[in-house]
Write a protein that holds these residues in place. Structure first.
Motif, PDB file in Angstrom:
ATOM      1  N   TYR A 283      42.227  46.872  46.609  1.00 16.71           N
ATOM      2  CA  TYR A 283      42.728  46.725  45.236  1.00 16.71           C
ATOM      3  C   TYR A 283      42.224  47.867  44.358  1.00 16.71           C
ATOM      4  CZ  TYR A 283      43.858  44.533  40.776  1.00 16.71           C
ATOM      5  OH  TYR A 283      44.360  44.270  39.529  1.00 16.71           O
ATOM      6  N   LEU A 292      45.524  44.444  49.378  1.00 10.46           N
ATOM      7  CA  LEU A 292      46.231  44.662  48.114  1.00 10.46           C
ATOM      8  C   LEU A 292      47.424  43.720  47.992  1.00 10.46           C
ATOM      9  CD1 LEU A 292      46.686  46.297  45.530  1.00 10.46           C
ATOM     10  CD2 LEU A 292      47.982  47.950  46.880  1.00 10.46           C
ATOM     11  N   VAL A 295      46.431  40.131  46.968  1.00 11.08           N
ATOM     12  CA  VAL A 295      46.105  40.047  45.540  1.00 11.08           C
ATOM     13  C   VAL A 295      47.392  40.008  44.716  1.00 11.08           C
ATOM     14  CG1 VAL A 295      45.042  41.256  43.598  1.00 11.08           C
ATOM     15  CG2 VAL A 295      43.869  41.172  45.801  1.00 11.08           C
TER      16      VAL A 295
END
Length: 340
Positions: A283, A292, A295
């Motif tokens: 991230y 990533l 998230v």
């Protein structure tokens, strides 16, 4: 004497481990493997059911949450029907298990893209970071830990011992994402040596790998030092020194192999932690991996993607733990004997 039963692993004499390996029958080895395979399968079943339950334990309607409160009722009903969420819970579970076993993880709420395609595109990037960070940690930590063990043997060099333990203890305590932020600030923004985000070539791997590798390196180095000190106190090392065996040969050919069981075991366990810990690192660096993506899927309420990614993460962790257990059984057959 107890210590004399464990001469150097690189020599011809039988060590405690090789003796136990010969004592370990084929039947016992088979039982050891079958036990761990059974645990792996049971854990996979639990993981599968837990990942299925995830979308049903979310308060409210996950479809409405992903489409927004202003979404028409007809669109919500159509999306629920397309996802099979209007079916009885048992039918949904059977369908979910069948689809997962067939490599189908559902469809993204937002993009309509198959979750399996998202995982296939992003998983290699996450595994690359985790594997490279593990390799870097092992290559740095094992020699560092051995050096510290040799330097601090028998209480010598108290300053080196204090510096080593303090530095590695501090390094272990700092989370990976703080390393990420610090490395970006210093080497990307401050010095401009690396790109602050994204995947754009070999240089873009450096900062994410360092962020993931620093804490495991410190942890493995501490374990390697303890194992080295233990080996240096054995009778075979004292005998080898009395015979004036060259130090390089003693440490590399004899001490090192006997310290690797615990080191490699912890290294394998740390690999699973790196895969999970890569979420925040990816991230920070906008790395195109599963970390990533998970998230993004959680913040955007794209639950099928989050569900599929969590399932894959869990399966990887279980698989690595299985391999570590089997490797430990090969390197240290006494573990299999104890289980028997």
């Amino acid at each position: 004497m107890a210590g004399t039963s464990r001469p150097p692993a690189g020599g011809r004499l039988l060590t405690g481990r090789t003796l136990s390996g010969r004592m370990l029958s084929g039947r016992a080895r088979g039982a050891f493997v079958l036990r761990h395979l059974a645990r792996f399968v049971i854990s996979l079943v639990v993981l599968l059911v837990a990942s299925f339950a995830m979308i049903h334990l979310i308060p409210g309607d996950p479809v409405r949450a992903s489409l927004g409160p202003a979404a028409p009722v007809e669109l919500i009903a159509a999306r629920r029907a397309a996802l099979g969420l209007d079916q009885p819970i048992l039918s949904q579970l059977v369908s979910y298990v069948r689809n997962v076993l067939g490599g189908e993880f559902g469809t993204s709420f937002l993009s309509g893209e198959p979750v399996g395609r998202v995982i296939a595109e992003r998983l290699p990037n996450t595994l690359a970071l985790a594997l490279l960070a593990t390799v870097v940690a092992l290559l740095v930590a094992v020699p560092l830990g051995m050096w510290a063990g040799v330097r601090t043997e028998n209480g010598r060099n108290r300053g080196t011992e204090a510096t080593f333990t303090s530095a590695t203890g501090t390094a272990v305590a700092v989370p990976e994402f703080l390393y990420s932020i610090a490395l970006v600030t210093v080497f990307a923004i401050g010095l401009g040596w690396f790109s602050p985000a994204g995947k754009s070539g070999p240089a873009s791997y450096v900062l994410p790998i360092l962020s993931l590798a620093i804490a495991p390196t410190a942890m493995i180095a501490r374990i390697s030092r303890v194992e080295t000190l233990r080996e240096l106190g054995t009778d075979y090392v004292r005998l080898a020194r009395a015979k004036r065996l060259p130090a390089a040969r003693l440490y590399v050919r004899h001490v090192l192999p006997n310290t690797l069981t615990a080191t490699l075991t912890v290294g394998g366990l740390l690999l699973t932690g790196l895969i999970a810990g890569s979420v925040l690192v990816e991230y920070v660096f906008a790395w195109p991996g599963l970390g990533l993506r998970i998230v993004e899927s959680i913040t955007q309420k794209d639950y099928p993607v989050a569900q599929g990614v969590i399932l894959v993460y869990g399966a990887i962790v279980l698989a690595v733990n299985l391999l570590v257990d089997l490797l430990l059984g090969v390197l240290d057959p006494t573990s299999a004997l104890k289980e028997s």
